[in-house]
Design an enzyme around this catalytic site. Structure first.
Site, PDB file in Angstrom:
ATOM      1  N   GLU A  41       2.601  17.070-112.184  1.00 21.76           N
ATOM      2  CA  GLU A  41       2.179  15.867-111.452  1.00 21.76           C
ATOM      3  C   GLU A  41       2.313  16.021-109.941  1.00 21.76           C
ATOM      4  OE1 GLU A  41       1.023  13.148-113.205  1.00 21.76           O
ATOM      5  OE2 GLU A  41       1.362  14.180-115.109  1.00 21.76           O
ATOM      6  N   ASP A  89      -6.904   7.675-117.831  1.00 22.91           N
ATOM      7  CA  ASP A  89      -6.718   7.155-119.188  1.00 22.91           C
ATOM      8  C   ASP A  89      -7.495   7.965-120.216  1.00 22.91           C
ATOM      9  OD1 ASP A  89      -5.529   5.191-117.699  1.00 22.91           O
ATOM     10  OD2 ASP A  89      -6.836   3.555-118.366  1.00 22.91           O
ATOM     11  N   ASP A 118      -4.194   7.443-125.572  1.00 16.76           N
ATOM     12  CA  ASP A 118      -4.855   7.465-124.268  1.00 16.76           C
ATOM     13  C   ASP A 118      -4.197   8.577-123.455  1.00 16.76           C
ATOM     14  OD1 ASP A 118      -6.197   5.254-125.158  1.00 16.76           O
ATOM     15  OD2 ASP A 118      -5.355   3.862-123.675  1.00 16.76           O
ATOM     16  N   HIS A 147       0.449   2.756-121.693  1.00 15.76           N
ATOM     17  CA  HIS A 147       0.582   3.916-120.784  1.00 15.76           C
ATOM     18  C   HIS A 147       1.990   4.110-120.207  1.00 15.76           C
ATOM     19  CE1 HIS A 147      -4.007   3.209-120.192  1.00 15.76           C
ATOM     20  NE2 HIS A 147      -3.697   3.675-121.386  1.00 15.76           N
ATOM     21  N   ASP A 158       2.617   5.542-117.091  1.00 17.88           N
ATOM     22  CA  ASP A 158       2.694   5.803-115.644  1.00 17.88           C
ATOM     23  C   ASP A 158       3.044   4.601-114.767  1.00 17.88           C
ATOM     24  OD1 ASP A 158       0.181   4.814-116.257  1.00 17.88           O
ATOM     25  OD2 ASP A 158      -0.936   6.315-115.124  1.00 17.88           O
ATOM     26  N   ASN A 164       2.907   3.166-109.629  1.00 21.11           N
ATOM     27  CA  ASN A 164       1.902   4.077-110.177  1.00 21.11           C
ATOM     28  C   ASN A 164       1.293   4.866-109.006  1.00 21.11           C
ATOM     29  OD1 ASN A 164      -1.169   4.428-111.010  1.00 21.11           O
ATOM     30  ND2 ASN A 164      -0.022   4.186-112.892  1.00 21.11           N
ATOM     31  N   HIS A 224      -2.251   6.450-109.526  1.00 20.32           N
ATOM     32  CA  HIS A 224      -2.182   7.486-110.560  1.00 20.32           C
ATOM     33  C   HIS A 224      -3.311   7.286-111.570  1.00 20.32           C
ATOM     34  CE1 HIS A 224      -0.290   9.791-113.966  1.00 20.32           C
ATOM     35  NE2 HIS A 224       0.021  10.600-112.973  1.00 20.32           N
ATOM     36  N   CYS A 225      -3.523   6.042-111.961  1.00 23.51           N
ATOM     37  CA  CYS A 225      -4.561   5.735-112.964  1.00 23.51           C
ATOM     38  C   CYS A 225      -5.977   6.065-112.479  1.00 23.51           C
ATOM     39  CB  CYS A 225      -4.555   4.256-113.311  1.00 23.51           C
ATOM     40  SG  CYS A 225      -3.003   3.572-113.845  1.00 23.51           S
TER      41      CYS A 225
HETATM   42  O1  DAV Z   1       3.009  -1.751-116.522  1.00 25.76           O
HETATM   43  O2  DAV Z   1       1.532  -3.193-117.020  1.00 25.76           O
HETATM   44  C1  DAV Z   1      -0.001  -0.546-116.695  1.00 25.76           C
HETATM   45  C2  DAV Z   1      -0.980   0.417-117.310  1.00 25.76           C
HETATM   46  C3  DAV Z   1      -1.523   1.389-116.332  1.00 25.76           C
HETATM   47  N1  DAV Z   1      -2.435   2.336-116.905  1.00 25.76           N
HETATM   48  C4  DAV Z   1       1.933  -2.047-117.006  1.00 25.76           C
HETATM   49  C5  DAV Z   1       1.056  -0.975-117.615  1.00 25.76           C
END
Ligand code: DAV
Length: 351
Positions: A13, A111, A182, A230, A232, A289, A334-335
């Site tokens: 990462e 994702d 995912d 997820h 992250d 993130n 990050h996403c």
């Molecule tokens: O912490 O709400 C976020 C998901 C990001 N891909 C959360 C999850």
């Protein structure tokens, strides 16, 4: 001299970023609300809730496109190659013999696709609405293939009704009838990967990934860490020996064993940037993130001043940027990025 033709290659990462795919908010819409949505995204909502539907607000899309453009320009100024998905139609219906859906978005390449070394894996995504999402990356994937990348799609899931547990008291939305996950349920640290067992990744998904990657890699299943969507916004790997942890979710009992000896930054309380409309696609923890550009440089939401200070204390400089609708659309830095190429080799950070 050996010429490296493999243009996709990233093992962790944090190594110096060379090439990245940044998502787009164009055509983002709320998918058809089927059983997969009720199990994963809207679990716990009462039937009388005024559920969102249709396209995301125009201003949300426009402002997100502006913010993503800023991110792209910043990355390019650092000499990093940026690529974008094709803009696809998400409002079109598609179906298998068992169900029908329409799409979501291409805002979060993280994702959908998982890069492990010179493998690019199309994840067997858990929501039906995301079944065709990797189509937007087809041209890029063909290009990576031509340059020697090992491109593979995980076994395509059936996503039958019985994989989804909509029971409001069920801790996890997925049963183990077939492998699904995912790509954002995974974090990479060289020979070791973390795999979040949650409502967006089941045990068989972990089994498939470990088996596919083989004995060069150890995929560590993380259970009872965070049951929802997820990994992250729960753990961020910053560099060898340093990890950022979500204090509301991680504790000494559920901390992945391999991280026990690493220095830990417990994420300070984050500023809630709020969200537009009736449903937030992520919690305020989307503020942690972040995207590592190299072991000493991160892209972080500019609102998160406490977190930025904390990172700077640990000798990580920060490029503060905004992503105004990170909660509305469910994705932080990050996403929205997929680090296709980072300089560096496969290492063992835990021996
Ligand atoms: O912490 O709400 C976020 C998901 C990001 N891909 C959360 C999850």
């Amino acid at each position: 001299m050996k010429v490296h033709k493999q243009i996709a290659c990233s093992y962790n990462e944090w190594d110096p970023l060379e090439e990245v795919i940044i998502g787009t908010a164009k055509n983002a819409q709320v998918p058809y609300r089927d059983k997969s949505q009720m199990a994963i995204e809207f679990n716990g909502y009462s039937d009388s809730f005024d559920f969102p539907s249709g396209k995301f607000n125009k201003k949300v899309i426009e402002e997100t496109e502006e913010d993503l453009h800023q991110l792209v320009v910043m990355l390019q100024n650092l000499g990093i190659k940026v690529r974008r998905p094709k803009v696809t139609k998400h409002s079109e219906w598609f179906s298998t013999t068992n169900w029908k859906s329409n799409g979501f978005y291409n805002y979060c390449p993280r994702d959908t696709l998982l890069v492990v070394g010179d493998n690019i894996i199309e994840a067997p995504m858990t929501l039906r609405s995301r079944y065709l999402e990797s189509d937007a990356y087809k041209d890029l994937l063909i290009d990576y293939l031509k340059n020697g990348t090992r491109w593979v799609a995980a076994p395509k899931p059936q996503l039958l009704d019985n994989i989804y547990n909509t029971n409001k008291n069920a801790p996890l939305a997925l049963r183990d009838s077939e492998p699904v996950f995912d790509a954002a349920n995974i974090l990479r640290a060289g020979k070791d990967l973390l795999y979040l067992v949650s409502s967006t990744g089941n045990e068989l998904g972990w089994k498939w990934l470990q088996t596919f990657l083989g004995s060069n890699y150890r995929v560590h299943p993380c259970r009872k860490l965070y049951n929802s969507i997820h990994i992250d916004s729960t753990i961020a790997l910053l560099r060898p020996g340093l990890v950022l942890l979500n204090p509301e979710r991680v504790n000494h009992n559920n901390l992945p064993k391999i991280l026990k000896k690493w220095d830990k930054i417990w994420c300070p309380d984050l500023i809630d940037i709020g969200f537009f409309g009736k449903h937030a696609y992520s919690s305020k923890w989307i503020g942690m993130n972040l995207l590592m550009i190299n072991p000493h440089l991160a892209v972080v939401d500019q609102n998160q001043v406490q977190l930025i200070k904390e990172l700077e204390k640990h000798k990580i400089n920060v490029i503060p940027l905004r992503l105004r609708h990170a909660r509305t659309l469910g994705g932080g830095f990050h996403c929205v990025s997929l680090d296709v190429k980072r300089k560096g080799i496969l290492e063992d950070y835990f021996s």
